[in-house]
Design a protein around this motif. Structure first.
Motif, short mmCIF file in Angstrom:
data_model
loop_
_atom_site.label_atom_id
_atom_site.label_comp_id
_atom_site.label_asym_id
_atom_site.label_seq_id
_atom_site.Cartn_x
_atom_site.Cartn_y
_atom_site.Cartn_z
N GLY A 1 0.85 -1.15 -0.14
CA GLY A 1 -0.09 0.08 -0.01
C GLY A 1 0.94 1.15 0.07
O GLY A 1 0.54 2.26 -0.54
N ASN B 1 -2.49 1.10 4.56
CA ASN B 1 -3.45 -0.06 5.07
C ASN B 1 -3.12 -0.11 6.72
O ASN B 1 -2.29 -0.91 6.91
N ALA C 1 -9.61 -6.11 2.98
CA ALA C 1 -9.06 -4.95 2.51
C ALA C 1 -9.64 -4.09 1.42
O ALA C 1 -9.91 -3.22 1.30
N GLU D 1 -9.04 5.65 3.21
CA GLU D 1 -8.54 4.34 3.78
C GLU D 1 -8.05 4.13 5.15
O GLU D 1 -8.22 3.08 5.70
N THR E 1 -10.19 1.72 7.35
CA THR E 1 -9.40 0.30 7.74
C THR E 1 -9.19 0.28 9.17
O THR E 1 -9.32 -0.69 9.85
N MET F 1 -5.26 -2.61 -2.78
CA MET F 1 -5.74 -2.92 -1.52
C MET F 1 -5.98 -4.27 -1.42
O MET F 1 -5.68 -4.92 -0.23
N SER G 1 -2.67 -6.16 -0.71
CA SER G 1 -2.08 -5.79 0.54
C SER G 1 -2.72 -6.78 1.58
O SER G 1 -2.23 -7.11 2.45
#
Length: 404
Positions: free
Chosen positions: A76, A83, A130, A144, A148, A254, A257
């Protein structure tokens, strides 16, 4: 023309982490001194304990978790995405993988096939969890970072709800702890006797972690997708102008990741506990710190993971010597902060040196500028003055004009 091995270009990135580590040691020494503890004897005890064969094996095993978490974060980071949900992604992933491997309907499958199914399931769950943040970012503009972090809390609640005897968990007779069904021995990944002088084994899953590091390097540095990913991270507008679908890149990055994050809990499941318990978690945020420490490079992150594992294992000897183990936490935090600042300073110094060299080379190679050309007069030039004794031209008056 200077070669590729230019000391001025190479030395700053090498000196930066060394200086950062020295700064972290200095700060830790100051904390120990303020606490009334002997500095040199404390560091000596940490070194002696950290170099024991059993401790070295434990450091390497810890490094496997941290390395996978760091790669997940680095994917990321290379695109400018943060992330922060690695912890929640791998907790759900290892839970589903453990439940699948211990389920009754998979017991008839060969052990290696069940291992492959668990790995794929963990990657799919991590990618899907994710990917939610990626979709929210491209469709609704949700950061994000925020999504997250919130998904971490949701994942924690789902984990606790699913790991119950009524759903995916089982309770051993006479025990209050709830776990997933224990994997049969044919679905274990055996350890490796790597360090002489100890019977402790290195996680066999560490080989897969090393392959993940190689795949990460190849994808980022040697593929068109990796080039598009890095280009989008550096300049999204330029990447879009060159034909890159930025929204698609966000979602795919994403998901990648998250897929790597889903592997973080498998070394322990397949190589040590063989079941998922309630106390899973804690490696995700450490992976983010190690990605920063290693500058998103596979070798740098590996060294960072080993350093982090060494510091954590050395903290055990501090407890035995009645020294606050928070000293190690201070050292870890100072190291990350100092490395980030040091690398930024090194990058600035490198840019200034390069700019100076470019200025010097262009200044000496350039041709001398031409002589300046006089600008044309902006006012009419006056008539020259008449010599002495001669009348200069005069304008006729009105009487002369009338007489003529």
């Amino acid at each position: 023309m200077k070669g590729r091995l230019d000391p001025v270009r190479i030395l700053p990135p090498i000196i930066a982490p060394i200086g950062a580590l020295l700064l972290a040691v200095g700060v830790s020494a100051l904390v120990l001194t303020l606490g009334g503890n002997e500095v040199f004897s404390t560091f000596e005890a940490m070194y002696d304990y950290g170099t024991r064969p059993g401790t070295i094996n434990s450091i390497l095993n810890k490094s496997v978790y941290y390395y996978l978490g760091a790669i997940a974060a680095a994917i990321g980071f290379r695109m400018g995405l943060f992330n922060i949900g690695i912890d929640g992604q791998y907790r759900l992933a290892v839970l589903i993988a453990g439940a699948l491997g211990g389920a009754s309907f998979t017991q008839g499958l060969p052990g290696p096939l069940r291992i492959v199914l668990m790995i794929l399931a963990a990657m799919l769950v991590g990618a899907a969890w994710a990917g939610i943040a990626g979709v929210l970012k491209v469709t609704r503009g949700v950061s994000e970072v925020i999504s997250t972090i919130m998904l971490n809390f949701i994942a924690g609640g789902l984990f606790a709800w699913l790991l119950t005897p009524d759903l995916l968990g089982v309770r051993a007779p006479g025990s209050n702890s709830v776990t997933t069904p224990i994997l049969s021995e044919d679905a274990w990944i055996p350890g490796i006797l790597l360090i002489p002088g100890t019977n402790a084994r290195f996680f066999g899953f560490g080989i897969l972690a090393a392959l993940v590091g190689v795949a990460y390097w190849f994808m980022i540095e040697r593929t068109r997708f990796g080039y598009d990913l890095r280009a989008t991270g550096r300049s999204p507008s330029a990447a879009v102008a060159s034909g890159v679908d930025a929204k698609r890149m966000v979602v795919v990055t994403m998901c990648l990741s998250g897929a790597v994050a889903g592997l973080v809990g498998l070394p322990e499941l397949l190589g040590q506990t063989h079941a998922v318990a309630e106390n899973v978690g804690g490696y995700g945020f450490t992976g983010i710190a190690i990605a920063l420490l290693g500058r998103n490079h596979p070798i740098g992150m590996l060294l960072g993971a080993m350093l982090w594992g060494a510091l954590e294992n050395s903290a055990q000897i501090l407890d035995l010597n009645d020294i606050p183990r928070e000293t190690v936490t201070i050292m870890q935090g100072t190291t990350v902060l100092a490395v980030v600042v040091a690398y930024e300073l090194a990058a600035r110094v490198g840019r200034r040196i390069q700019q100076k060299r470019v200025g010097e080379s262009t200044g000496t190679a350039a041709a001398p500028p031409p002589e300046p050309v006089a600008a044309p007069p902006s006012e009419p030039i006056a008539a020259p003055a008449a010599p002495a004794g001669e009348a200069g031209p005069t304008a006729p008056n009105k009487d002369q004009e009338a007489g003529s």
